[in-house]
Design a protein around this motif. Structure first.
Motif, PDB file in Angstrom:
ATOM      1  N   ALA A 219     -24.175 -48.306   9.941  1.00 47.50           N
ATOM      2  CA  ALA A 219     -22.888 -48.155   9.694  1.00 47.50           C
ATOM      3  C   ALA A 219     -21.990 -47.077  10.446  1.00 47.50           C
ATOM      4  O   ALA A 219     -22.608 -46.185  10.620  1.00 47.50           O
ATOM      5  CB  ALA A 219     -22.643 -47.559   8.286  1.00 47.50           C
ATOM      6  N   GLY A 220     -20.760 -47.472  11.090  1.00 44.80           N
ATOM      7  CA  GLY A 220     -20.281 -46.445  11.836  1.00 44.80           C
ATOM      8  C   GLY A 220     -18.554 -46.062  11.716  1.00 44.80           C
ATOM      9  O   GLY A 220     -18.192 -47.308  11.141  1.00 44.80           O
ATOM     10  N   ALA A 221     -17.974 -45.269  12.384  1.00 43.61           N
ATOM     11  CA  ALA A 221     -16.607 -45.160  12.292  1.00 43.61           C
ATOM     12  C   ALA A 221     -16.034 -45.594  13.625  1.00 43.61           C
ATOM     13  O   ALA A 221     -16.671 -44.991  14.786  1.00 43.61           O
ATOM     14  CB  ALA A 221     -16.207 -43.748  12.010  1.00 43.61           C
ATOM     15  N   TYR A 222     -15.022 -46.223  13.731  1.00 40.37           N
ATOM     16  CA  TYR A 222     -14.547 -46.885  14.876  1.00 40.37           C
ATOM     17  C   TYR A 222     -12.955 -47.046  14.806  1.00 40.37           C
ATOM     18  O   TYR A 222     -12.536 -47.941  14.421  1.00 40.37           O
ATOM     19  CB  TYR A 222     -14.861 -48.202  15.283  1.00 40.37           C
ATOM     20  CG  TYR A 222     -16.404 -48.280  15.439  1.00 40.37           C
ATOM     21  CD1 TYR A 222     -17.142 -48.251  16.670  1.00 40.37           C
ATOM     22  CD2 TYR A 222     -17.286 -48.610  14.242  1.00 40.37           C
ATOM     23  CE1 TYR A 222     -18.708 -48.155  16.764  1.00 40.37           C
ATOM     24  CE2 TYR A 222     -18.662 -48.779  14.316  1.00 40.37           C
ATOM     25  CZ  TYR A 222     -19.202 -48.335  15.556  1.00 40.37           C
ATOM     26  OH  TYR A 222     -20.763 -48.452  15.479  1.00 40.37           O
ATOM     27  N   PRO A 223     -12.375 -45.556  14.747  1.00 40.48           N
ATOM     28  CA  PRO A 223     -10.817 -45.760  14.560  1.00 40.48           C
ATOM     29  C   PRO A 223      -9.993 -46.542  15.787  1.00 40.48           C
ATOM     30  O   PRO A 223     -10.398 -46.516  16.779  1.00 40.48           O
ATOM     31  CB  PRO A 223     -10.335 -44.337  14.847  1.00 40.48           C
ATOM     32  CG  PRO A 223     -11.668 -43.422  15.657  1.00 40.48           C
ATOM     33  CD  PRO A 223     -12.900 -44.451  15.360  1.00 40.48           C
ATOM     34  N   ILE A 224      -9.371 -47.696  15.059  1.00 40.30           N
ATOM     35  CA  ILE A 224      -8.593 -48.620  16.015  1.00 40.30           C
ATOM     36  C   ILE A 224      -7.448 -47.764  16.766  1.00 40.30           C
ATOM     37  O   ILE A 224      -6.967 -47.137  16.008  1.00 40.30           O
ATOM     38  CB  ILE A 224      -8.311 -49.664  15.111  1.00 40.30           C
ATOM     39  CG1 ILE A 224      -7.736 -50.786  16.145  1.00 40.30           C
ATOM     40  CG2 ILE A 224      -7.141 -49.459  14.184  1.00 40.30           C
ATOM     41  CD1 ILE A 224      -7.603 -52.312  15.261  1.00 40.30           C
ATOM     42  N   GLY A 225      -7.407 -48.069  17.776  1.00 43.38           N
ATOM     43  CA  GLY A 225      -6.124 -47.615  18.816  1.00 43.38           C
ATOM     44  C   GLY A 225      -5.227 -48.779  19.273  1.00 43.38           C
ATOM     45  O   GLY A 225      -5.379 -49.892  18.982  1.00 43.38           O
ATOM     46  N   ILE A 226      -4.271 -48.208  19.830  1.00 36.81           N
ATOM     47  CA  ILE A 226      -3.357 -49.231  20.326  1.00 36.81           C
ATOM     48  C   ILE A 226      -3.549 -48.917  22.154  1.00 36.81           C
ATOM     49  O   ILE A 226      -4.291 -47.912  22.563  1.00 36.81           O
ATOM     50  CB  ILE A 226      -1.862 -48.768  20.171  1.00 36.81           C
ATOM     51  CG1 ILE A 226      -1.418 -47.366  20.588  1.00 36.81           C
ATOM     52  CG2 ILE A 226      -1.751 -48.954  18.581  1.00 36.81           C
ATOM     53  CD1 ILE A 226       0.040 -47.151  20.427  1.00 36.81           C
ATOM     54  N   ASP A 227      -2.746 -49.786  22.696  1.00 37.64           N
ATOM     55  CA  ASP A 227      -2.785 -49.773  24.423  1.00 37.64           C
ATOM     56  C   ASP A 227      -1.618 -48.463  24.627  1.00 37.64           C
ATOM     57  O   ASP A 227      -0.420 -49.327  24.572  1.00 37.64           O
ATOM     58  CB  ASP A 227      -2.571 -50.896  25.094  1.00 37.64           C
ATOM     59  CG  ASP A 227      -2.730 -50.629  26.447  1.00 37.64           C
ATOM     60  OD1 ASP A 227      -2.548 -49.778  26.891  1.00 37.64           O
ATOM     61  OD2 ASP A 227      -2.963 -51.741  27.405  1.00 37.64           O
ATOM     62  N   GLU A 436      -6.728 -41.492  25.206  1.00 39.14           N
ATOM     63  CA  GLU A 436      -8.329 -41.432  25.346  1.00 39.14           C
ATOM     64  C   GLU A 436      -8.849 -42.380  24.148  1.00 39.14           C
ATOM     65  O   GLU A 436      -9.844 -43.134  24.447  1.00 39.14           O
ATOM     66  CB  GLU A 436      -8.642 -40.118  24.829  1.00 39.14           C
ATOM     67  CG  GLU A 436     -10.027 -39.682  25.403  1.00 39.14           C
ATOM     68  CD  GLU A 436     -10.147 -38.057  25.023  1.00 39.14           C
ATOM     69  OE1 GLU A 436     -11.158 -37.982  24.263  1.00 39.14           O
ATOM     70  OE2 GLU A 436      -9.580 -37.340  25.391  1.00 39.14           O
ATOM     71  N   GLN A 437      -8.192 -42.742  23.146  1.00 38.92           N
ATOM     72  CA  GLN A 437      -8.898 -43.365  21.923  1.00 38.92           C
ATOM     73  C   GLN A 437      -7.911 -44.455  21.731  1.00 38.92           C
ATOM     74  O   GLN A 437      -7.667 -44.908  20.689  1.00 38.92           O
ATOM     75  CB  GLN A 437      -9.275 -42.342  20.653  1.00 38.92           C
ATOM     76  CG  GLN A 437     -10.099 -41.606  20.995  1.00 38.92           C
ATOM     77  CD  GLN A 437     -10.328 -40.571  19.923  1.00 38.92           C
ATOM     78  OE1 GLN A 437     -10.308 -40.849  18.846  1.00 38.92           O
ATOM     79  NE2 GLN A 437     -10.319 -39.400  20.062  1.00 38.92           N
ATOM     80  N   TRP A 442     -11.843 -48.550  21.408  1.00 41.90           N
ATOM     81  CA  TRP A 442     -12.320 -49.100  20.017  1.00 41.90           C
ATOM     82  C   TRP A 442     -13.272 -50.263  20.101  1.00 41.90           C
ATOM     83  O   TRP A 442     -14.298 -50.376  19.383  1.00 41.90           O
ATOM     84  CB  TRP A 442     -10.920 -49.398  19.071  1.00 41.90           C
ATOM     85  CG  TRP A 442     -11.326 -50.138  18.013  1.00 41.90           C
ATOM     86  CD1 TRP A 442     -11.787 -49.586  16.758  1.00 41.90           C
ATOM     87  CD2 TRP A 442     -10.869 -51.631  17.633  1.00 41.90           C
ATOM     88  NE1 TRP A 442     -11.918 -50.851  15.912  1.00 41.90           N
ATOM     89  CE2 TRP A 442     -11.336 -51.763  16.247  1.00 41.90           C
ATOM     90  CE3 TRP A 442     -10.483 -52.496  18.463  1.00 41.90           C
ATOM     91  CZ2 TRP A 442     -11.412 -53.269  15.797  1.00 41.90           C
ATOM     92  CZ3 TRP A 442     -10.078 -53.973  18.130  1.00 41.90           C
ATOM     93  CH2 TRP A 442     -10.661 -54.264  16.580  1.00 41.90           C
ATOM     94  N   ARG A 443     -12.671 -51.437  20.935  1.00 42.76           N
ATOM     95  CA  ARG A 443     -13.371 -52.498  21.225  1.00 42.76           C
ATOM     96  C   ARG A 443     -14.930 -52.274  21.720  1.00 42.76           C
ATOM     97  O   ARG A 443     -15.860 -52.775  21.545  1.00 42.76           O
ATOM     98  CB  ARG A 443     -12.487 -53.321  22.064  1.00 42.76           C
ATOM     99  CG  ARG A 443     -12.912 -54.880  22.038  1.00 42.76           C
ATOM    100  CD  ARG A 443     -11.604 -55.301  23.052  1.00 42.76           C
ATOM    101  NE  ARG A 443     -11.695 -54.825  24.579  1.00 42.76           N
ATOM    102  CZ  ARG A 443     -10.751 -54.584  25.205  1.00 42.76           C
ATOM    103  NH1 ARG A 443      -9.539 -54.951  24.923  1.00 42.76           N
ATOM    104  NH2 ARG A 443     -10.974 -54.635  26.566  1.00 42.76           N
TER     105      ARG A 443
END
Ligand code: ADQ
Length: 464
Positions: A219-227, A436-437, A442-443
């Protein structure tokens, strides 16, 4: 290189991605890189559905879509996913409309997805399943003998154990999540809630691994970002600049507060209107000098909770206008239409404040888009709910408790009077986080961890 297979309730085409942006763009880029496959519901219902998906070549990847029987779709989508899972994950157990047949339809649609997808899979595929509609999918695929790596990403918050317990099928839902190799969440907080739920139901947790019923999952945390760079460029493109000028001309020098959300009770829109009302009450000098524009396209309007909410919101907005409007000033303007992304980008840039006050939100991409669209030399201010996942990254925003309308009103006043140097500093700090994020990170992070993850299952427990 493994082929990427993305599975989500709805699929995105290249054309749609250009207008809806965000997630679809991020996923399409990854699909193109590996000549991938995107599988999901076609958006079409038929009396008995179809067993075989329609497969079409897109620009650099393949789309496979399935029609669903109308009754099953209603039970799966409106009944269980949005009538039970969505309210529980957004801390609204009072809104659950539980019916056993809806849960059965939810399982059945996941089984149909698995049966239609399995024959299309190749031995070294990497499968990435998205969101709460499809929690049982790995379980159904495993039952058909699929052994490829399967990852799951939850776009919405994960509830604490006491809330999850309110769903009669909570044990099954947790059990199904163990059939993935990797489960990803928006924040560390959501990951921890998942781990608490596993422990609460008799499982084991150690660091990033959880185990129960002889199975384990990472299980992990992957904060979704935008371009962020691309969204910024959109706001200064000829089309974005045109919308910016149109908006500024219409404002006649007034400052604009903007809200952009799907019309959903989790987004805090009703309290937001009350917070704007409190701004005019507590800070009378802002009257006639500030306008609030709320853009809220209808969503899931077939559900009663959404319909009721819409009426409450419309009446609150009308009430504020009734109290404060002048013949040449409308304090609250409210639109139910989706807008093209270039228009949104221009409107964000023309606004002095982005008001993003969900009561609970997995991440919230609007907060990120607002920041990305600003002029770095003279940026607007983000007022952001501390209950949005985005608050963990954007701590240079003015963070507020969205339940406290007085606090939000005071933050609006602070934002309106904030000196330019402070606005620039806060904006620069947030923009560097967004760059940066971003969506690509994210992907890449999720797929890297999925490649490295291998769950143990069915009695083949790792030695502890
Ligand atoms: P949503 O609940 O839909 O997403 P959000 O993250 O804000 O919420 O994304 C909304 C997207 O729709 C944004 O890209 C926004 O620009 C767009 N949008 C909203 N109103 C629009 C309008 N009027 N016209 C055009 N576009 C509009 C779910 C979760 C979130 C999570 C995302 C992504 O609930 O918490 O951030 O998935 O993981």
């Amino acid at each position: 290189m493994s082929r990427l297979v993305v599975v989500s309730n709805r699929v995105g085409s290249t054309r749609e991605a250009a207008s809806t942006g965000g997630l679809a763009v991020a996923l399409i880029e990854a699909l193109r890189d590996s000549g991938g496959l995107w599988f999901g519901f076609s958006g079409k219902t038929a009396r008995s559905g179809t067993r075989k998906p329609e497969v079409v070549a897109e620009d650099g990847f393949t789309l496979a879509t399935l029609n669903l029987p109308v009754d099953e779709f209603q039970g799966y989508y409106s009944g269980y996913a949005n009538g039970c899972l969505w309210p529980i994950c957004h801390f609204r157990p009072d809104l659950i409309q539980f019916e056993r047949t809806h849960f059965d339809a939810y399982r059945q649609v996941n089984r149909r997805f698995a049966q239609a997808l399995a024959p299309l899979l190749r031995p070294d595929d990497l499968i990435w399943v998205h969101d709460y509609h499809l929690i049982p999918l790995a379980h159904e695929l495993r039952a058909l003998g699929v052994r490829q790596r399967i990852g799951f990403f939850l776009h919405i918050p994960f509830p604490p154990p006491d809330l999850l317990d309110a769903l009669p099928e909570h044990e099954a839902l947790l059990h199904w999540m163990l059939d993935y190799d990797l489960v990803g969440f928006q924040t560390q907080h959501d990951r921890l809630q998942f781990q608490h739920c596993i422990a609460h139901n008799g499982g084991w947790i150690s660091d990033h691994t959880v185990e129960a019923h002889g199975q384990s999952v990472q299980a992990g945390a992957y904060p979704i970002g935008i371009d962020a760079r691309q969204f910024h460029a959109l706001s200064t493109s000829p089309a974005g600049a045109r919308e910016f000028r149109r908006m500024r001309d219409a404002l006649h020098g007034r400052a604009q507060i903007i809200g952009v959300d799907r019309l959903d009770y989790s987004k805090g829109l009703l309290r937001r209107v009350h917070a704007v009302e409190a701004l005019f009450d507590r800070h009378p000098h802002t009257r006639s000098r500030v306008e609030f524009l709320q853009i809220a396209p209808l969503s899931r309007h077939q559900l009663k909770a959404y319909d009721d909410f819409r009426h409450a919101l419309e009446s609150a907005a009308a009430q504020v206008n009734g109290r404060f409007a002048q013949f040449d000033w409308t304090p609250v303007r409210y639109l139910n239409r989706p807008l093209p992304r270039r228009t949104l980008a221009g409107l964000y840039r023309a606004s002095r404040i982005g008001l993003v006050t969900p009561l609970r939100d997995g991440m919230n991409l609007v907060a990120k888009e607002f920041v990305a669209a600003q002029d770095p030399e003279d940026p607007g201010v983000l007022v952001l709910s501390r209950f949005a996942g985005a608050a963990t990254q954007l701590d240079a925003a003015l963070l507020v408790n969205p339940y406290d309308c007085g606090e939000v009103a005071d933050a609006l006043e602070t934002a309106l009077s904030m000196p330019r140097a402070q606005r620039r500093d806060r904006h620069a700090r947030m923009m560097s986080v967004l760059v940066e994020q971003d969506a690509a990170k994210w992907r890449a992070d999720f797929l890297r961890d999925l490649r490295g993850a291998r769950a143990t299952r069915s009695g083949k427990r790792r030695a502890r």
